[in-house]
Design a protein around this motif. Structure first.
Motif, PDB file in Angstrom:
ATOM      1  N   ARG A 286      10.840  -5.264  -7.126  1.00  0.00           N
ATOM      2  CA  ARG A 286      12.205  -5.642  -7.498  1.00  0.00           C
ATOM      3  C   ARG A 286      12.245  -7.019  -8.157  1.00  0.00           C
ATOM      4  O   ARG A 286      13.071  -7.278  -9.029  1.00  0.00           O
ATOM      5  N   ALA A 287      11.339  -7.911  -7.727  1.00  0.00           N
ATOM      6  CA  ALA A 287      11.318  -9.274  -8.274  1.00  0.00           C
ATOM      7  C   ALA A 287      10.479  -9.383  -9.548  1.00  0.00           C
ATOM      8  O   ALA A 287      10.464 -10.426 -10.195  1.00  0.00           O
ATOM      9  N   GLY A 288       9.747  -8.313  -9.883  1.00  0.00           N
ATOM     10  CA  GLY A 288       8.873  -8.370 -11.047  1.00  0.00           C
ATOM     11  C   GLY A 288       7.647  -9.228 -10.826  1.00  0.00           C
ATOM     12  O   GLY A 288       7.082  -9.772 -11.767  1.00  0.00           O
ATOM     13  N   THR A 289       7.230  -9.355  -9.573  1.00  0.00           N
ATOM     14  CA  THR A 289       6.078 -10.178  -9.210  1.00  0.00           C
ATOM     15  C   THR A 289       4.870  -9.286  -8.946  1.00  0.00           C
ATOM     16  O   THR A 289       4.947  -8.357  -8.145  1.00  0.00           O
ATOM     17  N   PRO A 290       3.734  -9.552  -9.591  1.00  0.00           N
ATOM     18  CA  PRO A 290       2.539  -8.750  -9.336  1.00  0.00           C
ATOM     19  C   PRO A 290       2.104  -8.863  -7.867  1.00  0.00           C
ATOM     20  O   PRO A 290       2.275  -9.910  -7.237  1.00  0.00           O
ATOM     21  N   CYS A 291       1.544  -7.777  -7.354  1.00  0.00           N
ATOM     22  CA  CYS A 291       1.134  -7.739  -5.951  1.00  0.00           C
ATOM     23  C   CYS A 291      -0.159  -6.949  -5.821  1.00  0.00           C
ATOM     24  O   CYS A 291      -0.314  -5.898  -6.443  1.00  0.00           O
ATOM     25  N   GLN A 292      -1.073  -7.463  -5.024  1.00  0.00           N
ATOM     26  CA  GLN A 292      -2.314  -6.774  -4.678  1.00  0.00           C
ATOM     27  C   GLN A 292      -2.241  -6.423  -3.199  1.00  0.00           C
ATOM     28  O   GLN A 292      -1.971  -7.299  -2.370  1.00  0.00           O
ATOM     29  N   ALA A 293      -2.486  -5.157  -2.861  1.00  0.00           N
ATOM     30  CA  ALA A 293      -2.387  -4.691  -1.483  1.00  0.00           C
ATOM     31  C   ALA A 293      -3.759  -4.270  -0.967  1.00  0.00           C
ATOM     32  O   ALA A 293      -4.447  -3.467  -1.597  1.00  0.00           O
ATOM     33  N   SER A 294      -4.135  -4.813   0.178  1.00  0.00           N
ATOM     34  CA  SER A 294      -5.396  -4.456   0.822  1.00  0.00           C
ATOM     35  C   SER A 294      -5.093  -3.473   1.948  1.00  0.00           C
ATOM     36  O   SER A 294      -4.371  -3.790   2.886  1.00  0.00           O
ATOM     37  N   PHE A 295      -5.651  -2.275   1.835  1.00  0.00           N
ATOM     38  CA  PHE A 295      -5.361  -1.209   2.781  1.00  0.00           C
ATOM     39  C   PHE A 295      -6.327  -1.183   3.950  1.00  0.00           C
ATOM     40  O   PHE A 295      -7.516  -1.428   3.801  1.00  0.00           O
ATOM     41  N   GLU A 296      -5.760  -0.853   5.109  1.00  0.00           N
ATOM     42  CA  GLU A 296      -6.545  -0.613   6.316  1.00  0.00           C
ATOM     43  C   GLU A 296      -6.572   0.897   6.494  1.00  0.00           C
ATOM     44  O   GLU A 296      -5.544   1.512   6.743  1.00  0.00           O
ATOM     45  N   ALA A 297      -7.723   1.521   6.283  1.00  0.00           N
ATOM     46  CA  ALA A 297      -7.819   2.971   6.395  1.00  0.00           C
ATOM     47  C   ALA A 297      -8.996   3.356   7.275  1.00  0.00           C
ATOM     48  O   ALA A 297     -10.001   2.649   7.322  1.00  0.00           O
TER      49      ALA A 297
END
Length: 123
Positions: free
Chosen positions: A70-81
């Motif tokens: 919504r803010a137009g900010t890039p995001c990197q997500a680290s998943f726990e799987a």
């Protein structure tokens, strides 16, 4: 963020390198009383964020990705799987992306948040 102060890690380590963390605890025992996404929402509203890096439980990753989108900010997500084999053969750690399923163990664990098909992610 964490449930309480005892679950907050690396506070002093971040401070020692000149990076004071913003802390949120569910019970209010340290920092902001509430969710870490509350603090992120405030920061994003000030337009002072160039990139967000997030790790933690899937519902939080999804909330962070939504705020950043919504803010137009890039995001990197680290998943726990759960990774049964760790080499990509068993496919127990796959996550849905806009380009198909990806293996967390061999193609991740970090993915651009805007590439994740969040509506199909198991929480």
């Amino acid at each position: 963020g964490g449930r309480s102060a005892e679950f907050i890690l690396c506070d002093e380590a971040f401070r020692s390198i000149g990076c004071p963390p913003e802390i949120a605890t569910d019970d209010g025992s340290l920092g902001h009383h509430g969710l870490v996404t509350d603090l992120l929402s405030l920061r994003l509203s000030r337009n002072t964020v160039g990139m967000v890096y997030t790790c933690g439980p899937t519902p939080m990753l999804k909330a962070v990705a939504n705020l950043c989108g919504r803010a137009g900010t890039p995001c990197q997500a680290s998943f726990e799987a759960r990774m049964a084999c760790g080499v990509g053969a068993c496919l127990s750690c796959v996550i849905p992306t806009r380009g198909g399923y990806r293996r967390v163990c061999t193609e991740g664990p970090v993915f651009p948040a805007d590439e994740i098909a969040w509506h199909d992610v198991q929480e």
